[in-house]
Design a protein around this motif. Structure first.
Motif, mmCIF file in Angstrom:
data_model
loop_
_atom_site.group_PDB
_atom_site.id
_atom_site.type_symbol
_atom_site.label_atom_id
_atom_site.label_comp_id
_atom_site.label_asym_id
_atom_site.label_seq_id
_atom_site.Cartn_x
_atom_site.Cartn_y
_atom_site.Cartn_z
ATOM 1 N N LEU A 224 -5.849 -32.316 11.928
ATOM 2 C CA LEU A 224 -6.238 -32.070 13.313
ATOM 3 C C LEU A 224 -7.494 -32.842 13.714
ATOM 4 N N GLU A 225 -8.563 -32.725 12.921
ATOM 5 C CA GLU A 225 -9.812 -33.377 13.312
ATOM 6 C C GLU A 225 -9.670 -34.892 13.335
ATOM 7 N N ALA A 261 -9.557 -25.808 23.044
ATOM 8 C CA ALA A 261 -8.288 -25.137 23.320
ATOM 9 C C ALA A 261 -7.231 -25.525 22.295
ATOM 10 N N ILE A 262 -7.205 -26.802 21.920
ATOM 11 C CA ILE A 262 -6.255 -27.258 20.903
ATOM 12 C C ILE A 262 -6.545 -26.590 19.566
ATOM 13 N N VAL A 284 -2.819 -18.732 -0.584
ATOM 14 C CA VAL A 284 -3.053 -19.754 0.428
ATOM 15 C C VAL A 284 -4.248 -20.590 -0.021
ATOM 16 N N GLU A 285 -3.992 -21.831 -0.364
ATOM 17 C CA GLU A 285 -5.046 -22.715 -0.826
ATOM 18 C C GLU A 285 -5.854 -23.252 0.360
ATOM 19 N N PRO A 286 -7.117 -23.646 0.138
ATOM 20 C CA PRO A 286 -7.876 -24.307 1.207
ATOM 21 C C PRO A 286 -7.121 -25.541 1.695
ATOM 22 N N PRO A 287 -7.154 -25.814 2.982
ATOM 23 C CA PRO A 287 -6.369 -26.939 3.506
ATOM 24 C C PRO A 287 -6.871 -28.289 2.991
ATOM 25 N N MET A 288 -5.949 -29.224 2.884
ATOM 26 C CA MET A 288 -6.295 -30.606 2.588
ATOM 27 C C MET A 288 -6.674 -31.263 3.920
ATOM 28 N N ILE A 289 -7.928 -31.692 4.045
ATOM 29 C CA ILE A 289 -8.454 -32.200 5.302
ATOM 30 C C ILE A 289 -8.366 -33.723 5.337
ATOM 31 N N TRP A 290 -7.926 -34.250 6.466
ATOM 32 C CA TRP A 290 -7.742 -35.692 6.629
ATOM 33 C C TRP A 290 -9.066 -36.392 6.941
ATOM 34 N N PRO A 291 -9.248 -37.609 6.424
ATOM 35 C CA PRO A 291 -10.436 -38.388 6.792
ATOM 36 C C PRO A 291 -10.395 -38.751 8.275
ATOM 37 N N THR A 292 -11.526 -38.673 8.945
ATOM 38 C CA THR A 292 -11.543 -38.907 10.392
ATOM 39 C C THR A 292 -11.331 -40.372 10.751
ATOM 40 N N THR A 293 -11.418 -41.264 9.759
ATOM 41 C CA THR A 293 -11.108 -42.663 10.056
ATOM 42 C C THR A 293 -9.633 -42.860 10.352
ATOM 43 N N GLY A 294 -8.794 -41.929 9.830
ATOM 44 C CA GLY A 294 -7.355 -42.024 10.073
ATOM 45 C C GLY A 294 -6.681 -43.174 9.356
#
Length: 323
Positions: A224-225, A261-262, A284-294
């Motif tokens: 998301l981020e 809102a999103i 429920v494991e901690p989420p895998m977070i995406w790098p903001t560079t995409g």
């Protein structure tokens, strides 16, 4: 999303690293209990385990009378073998191929192959399946040394399969997965959890997967981020129809209220999914977070750094504690 000339789904974590994680956990995890690898337990088989004192209700045929004369009543305890199964389920919806430069589906397939490698070293049966597959949704399986090769072929087939249009409504099929549940199974789901379940079929599968002392591991893939950062750089954008949801043709202004809102909408959706599945066997494991560079290179680097220490890998690897 195009696949590089080399294997796109090759995990950016070496087999040596995975083996070290597995061996370290095997040395420290006791046998028995939810979430652990119930390879051997006291029971009926042909392999002797130990002597112990006779207890009321023990089968008289298990008394070793010669030893009993020396020690006052000893019962032979044998090892009972339990075949274990790891069922790995990948969410294969079209939206899992987003963000375009660093797709969630690709990271899910990396995790699938890494988990299959770990389970194979315990001699487990590995069963691989998908949610929302528009084609043959029958799970495939292999045991031991054959599992990594199966996982490689499965992952490459899923990755290279033509994707349905992003605006198509995904339909889940869990009948094949339900048939592959075993009493000594563990289930791992790799998904962003942003799907609907109008018929409740996924919820029924998730609850069934927790019965008979089975454990379900949920690994959420959270981009998301990263996607908000991409939208922020554009300033204004037109949101395309996605999985049956339509957002109109007018450009959307990207500002803080819109972002909040999103976040709130997606958070409520994920919480609703997990509440539907809640049970004693759900982890429920901690989420895998995406790098903001995409970018794919950043995703690979982040996966290599974080996955060997992830709760998902440790939870699956720890099941080999008695192996």
């Amino acid at each position: 999303v195009g696949s590089p000339a080399m294997e796109a789904t090759e995990p950016p974590v070496s087999r040596d690293v995975l083996r070290k994680v597995h061996l370290r956990l095997r040395q420290n995890v006791p046998t028995g209990g939810i979430g652990q690898h119930l390879r051997r337990r006291a029971g009926q088989s042909l392999e002797f385990r130990e002597f112990r004192s006779y207890q009321m209700g023990d089968d008289i045929r298990l008394v070793d009378w010669r030893a009993a004369l020396r020690a006052g009543g000893l019962v032979r305890v044998f090892e009972a073998e339990e075949r274990t199964t790891l069922l790995i389920v990948v969410d294969a919806r079209p939206a899992m191929r987003l963000p375009e430069q660093a797709p969630k589906l690709l990271a899910a397939l990396w995790a699938l192959r890494a988990l299959a490698e770990v389970a194979a070293s315990s001699g487990d049966e590995v069963v691989l399946g998908t949610l929302f597959s528009p084609r043959d949704d029958r799970p495939v399986s292999a045991r031991g040394r054959a599992a990594p090769a199966l996982a490689r072929q499965f992952a490459e087939d899923v990755w290279s399969a033509p994707a349905d249009p992003l605006d198509s409504v995904p339909v889940a099929s869990t009948a094949g997965l339900m048939r592959r549940l075993r009493p000594a199974s563990a289930v791992g789901l790799l998904s962003d959890l942003l799907f609907d379940d109008p018929g409740g079929g996924i919820a029924r599968f998730m609850r069934a997967a927790q019965e008979s002392w089975r454990q379900v591991f949920i690994q959420r893939l959270d981009s998301l981020e990263a996607e908000l950062a991409l939208a922020r750089s554009a300033g204004r954008l037109r949101v395309a129809a996605t999985e049956g949801r339509r957002f109109g043709d007018d450009p959307t202004e990207i500002d803080r209220p819109w972002e909040e809102a999103i976040r709130a909408r997606i958070g409520a959706h994920v919480d609703g999914r997990l509440a539907e599945w809640s049970g004693p066997g759900l982890t429920v494991e901690p989420p895998m977070i995406w790098p903001t560079t995409g970018r794919l290179a950043a995703l690979r680097a982040g996966f290599a750094a974080s996955f060997p220490a992830s709760g998902l890998l440790r939870g699956i690897a720890a099941r080999g504690g008695a192996g």
